[in-house]
Scaffold this motif. Structure first.
Motif: not given
Ligand code: ADP
Length: 589
Positions: A547-548, A535-538, A543-545, A521, A517, A491, A487
């Motif tokens: 990871g976190l 949840y992803t902004t990618k 991204g699949l959302g 942000g 990083d 970013a 991530n």
């Protein structure tokens, strides 16, 4: 209701008054009966002692009258026997206990007497007016009570005719006087109110000397005349002794000192006499009053006790009612709480169910999308490759096959992620976090270099030697580190002089890892949903959302904590706290 209360109260009060009156009456009657019994006993006793005192002398006058010496003395005109008779009578009087014995001739003149030697001797005195003389002369014997006309001392006279006169008439009378003063004195000493009245109702003996010679009733004129004539009580005026009340009781004294007596009487055999025993009424009243007071006191006590009990019962009932109301209210409240809890649980279950379905839907959509894109690509590249091969353009076709491979790898990665997601962690082994970090950084090394990222690592290893190991399993910790570092690298993609800082610290049985990083942000709105699934902004395909979301799950499983935020200077930070081996309690979380 109120009227009923008043009526009941009046009824009760009347009942109590009637009861008290009965008690008073009963006690008074009882006391009076006791007093009467006592009086009768005393009367019988005093009567017999009086009778005894008189009977002792009854025979004596007659006996003496028959003696020749006595008879001779009556016939002796010159007084030859006078001394002899006088001496004889004195001796008999002395022995018998009579106050005086005297001899009268047929005219009532005393010719011989036992008290011949005293100043108040009867000798020569004339007693023809006395009934004891007259009766003896006419019927042979007589008796009389009077105050001595010579001595002034009262006494009982008993007489007998001395036979031997002319024409069969008595030639004289022998009389004997008995003093009853001792008897009276004994009554006085006994402290009782005893009277002896004669046939006219005149008190002749009394335990109270000031009552003597008082009349108990009215005297007829004839009786008064007779008394006067016989000089029975000398010149005593014979006043009334108190007042006779209608109930037969006697009231003596005047206002203030008045005393009331019940008059118990017993008729005597002698001269129509009556013995009276006076019972004071006051003690009877006192006794009745005491009983009344005791009864009234008890009634009052009972009444108060009753009232107190009633009040207590009332209060108890009130308390019971309050307790019941509170209990019922509690029960209602509890029922409502239970009902509410049940409703909430149902709502929660429904929500969870809906959430699950929603999550499943989102996930399915995401997965479908992620799978679909590469599949479409594969399909296109395969068709192109086929066409190119048919045209004999093998080199061009090869490129297509390489693209297909790349797409397949991407699918593989996706599926690995999904598998990890499904995997339930639980193992807690000692894991060297620094070693795992080194391994992951090695894997990402190419990308770091490619992006030109400056990497800074700071750990206490450099200053104080060994870093404690954490509890967990290697694969999952690697997954966690990979997700966070990837991530951060994502970013930093289009950032000038990108920088990645990794800090490891040890604090209170925890190992704290911070990845910072200097990228764009995280949106403040995104901060809330950062750890939510999908949840992803990618961009699609990037991204699949998950990871976190997966990282959050891993840290939770290991009993740690993950937080995220933005740096002041720009860029994001992610912090993971993991239990060191000392801090791990070994519980499953
Ligand atoms: P994915 O990487 O598939 O989008 P993640 O759960 O890993 O899913 O990340 C969710 C989102 O969190 C990302 O889309 C991104 O917007 C944001 N994010 C994660 N790490 C950072 C970071 N270091 N800087 C900025 N945003 C980040």
């Amino acid at each position: 209701m109120r009227n009923w209360g008043i009526a009941a109260f009046t009824g009760l009060a009347l009942l109590v008054l009637a009861g008290l009156w009965l008690i008073w009456q009963w006690q008074y009657t009882q006391a009076m009966q006791d007093a009467e019994r006592h009086a009768q006993n005393r009367l019988a006793l005093y009567s017999s002692s009086l009778e005894g005192a008189l009977e002792r002398f009854a025979y004596l006058p007659r006996l003496l009258g028959r003696q020749p010496l006595v008879q001779a003395a009556l016939m002796d005109d010159v007084g030859i026997f006078a001394d002899q008779v006088n001496a004889h009578l004195a001796e008999v009087a002395e022995r018998s206990g009579a106050e005086a014995i005297f001899l009268m001739d047929a005219q009532g003149v005393t010719v011989a007497a036992s008290n011949h030697a005293t100043d108040d001797s009867f000798l020569g005195h004339h007693y023809a007016f006395r009934p004891y003389f007259r009766d003896a002369m006419s019927s042979g014997q007589g008796e009389f009570y009077a105050i001595g006309s010579t001595t002034g001392r009262p006494g009982y006279f008993i007489s007998a005719a001395v036979e031997g006169g002319n024409d069969g008439r008595p030639q004289g009378v022998l009389a004997l006087k008995v003093s009853l003063e001792n008897l009276q004195e004994s009554w006085r000493q006994a402290g009782e109110k005893v009277l002896l009245s004669d046939a006219n109702g005149v008190v002749i003996l009394s335990s109270r000397p000031d009552w003597r010679y008082h009349r108990l009733g009215e005297l007829s004129t004839q009786a008064r005349e007779e008394i006067h004539e016989q000089r029975q009580f000398m010149d005593h005026p014979l006043p009334a002794l108190g007042e006779r009340l209608r109930d037969g009781s006697l009231k003596t004294g005047n206002q203030g000192h008045a005393e009331r007596f019940l008059n118990m009487s017993l008729d005597q055999a002698t001269l129509g006499w009556t013995m009276h025993y006076l019972v004071p009424v006051r003690p009877l009243y006192v006794s009745a009053r005491n009983a009344l007071l005791a009864a009234a006191g008890s009634t009052l006590a009972l009444l108060l006790l009753g009232l107190w009990l009633r009040e207590r019962q009332k209060r108890q009932r009130l308390r019971d009612r309050e307790a019941r109301i509170i209990h019922e209210a509690n029960e209602r409240l509890e029922a409502r709480v239970t009902e509410r809890t049940r409703e909430l649980q149902e709502a929660q279950t429904e929500l969870v169910q809906a959430g699950k379905l929603a999550a499943l839907g989102t996930m399915a959509a995401g997965i479908a999308h992620e799978l679909n894109q590469p599949l479409l690509g594969i399909h296109t590249y395969a068709a192109n490759g086929e066409r190119l091969l048919a045209r004999g353009r093998g080199d061009a076709a090869e490129e297509n096959f390489q693209r297909i491979q790349a797409l397949c790898e991407r699918l593989g990665t996706l599926i690995r992620q999904l598998k990890l997601f499904a995997r339930k962690g639980g193992a807690r082994e000692p894991v060297d976090l620094m070693a795992r970090l080194g391994f992951v950084l090695e894997l990402l090394d190419e990308r770091i270099k490619q992006q030109g990222v400056t990497l800074r690592i700071s750990s206490p290893e450099t200053t104080s030697g060994a870093i404690p190991w954490v509890a967990g399993d290697e694969v999952r910790i690697e997954q966690l580190l990979t997700n966070l570092l990837r991530n951060a690298l994502d970013a930093l993609r289009n950032v000038a002089s990108p920088m990645l800082t990794i800090t490891v610290e040890v604090s209170a049985a925890r190992l704290v890892l911070t990845i910072t990083d200097n990228g764009p942000g995280i949106d403040t709105t995104a901060l809330e949903k950062l750890f939510d699934p999908f949840y992803t902004t990618k961009a699609v395909g990037d991204g699949l959302g998950l990871g976190l979301f997966i990282s959050y799950g891993i840290v939770q499983d290991l009993g740690g904590r993950i937080t995220a935020g933005n740096r002041q200077a720009g860029g994001a930070w992610f912090q993971v706290e993991l239990l060191t081996l000392e801090g791990d309690t070994g519980h499953e979380r």
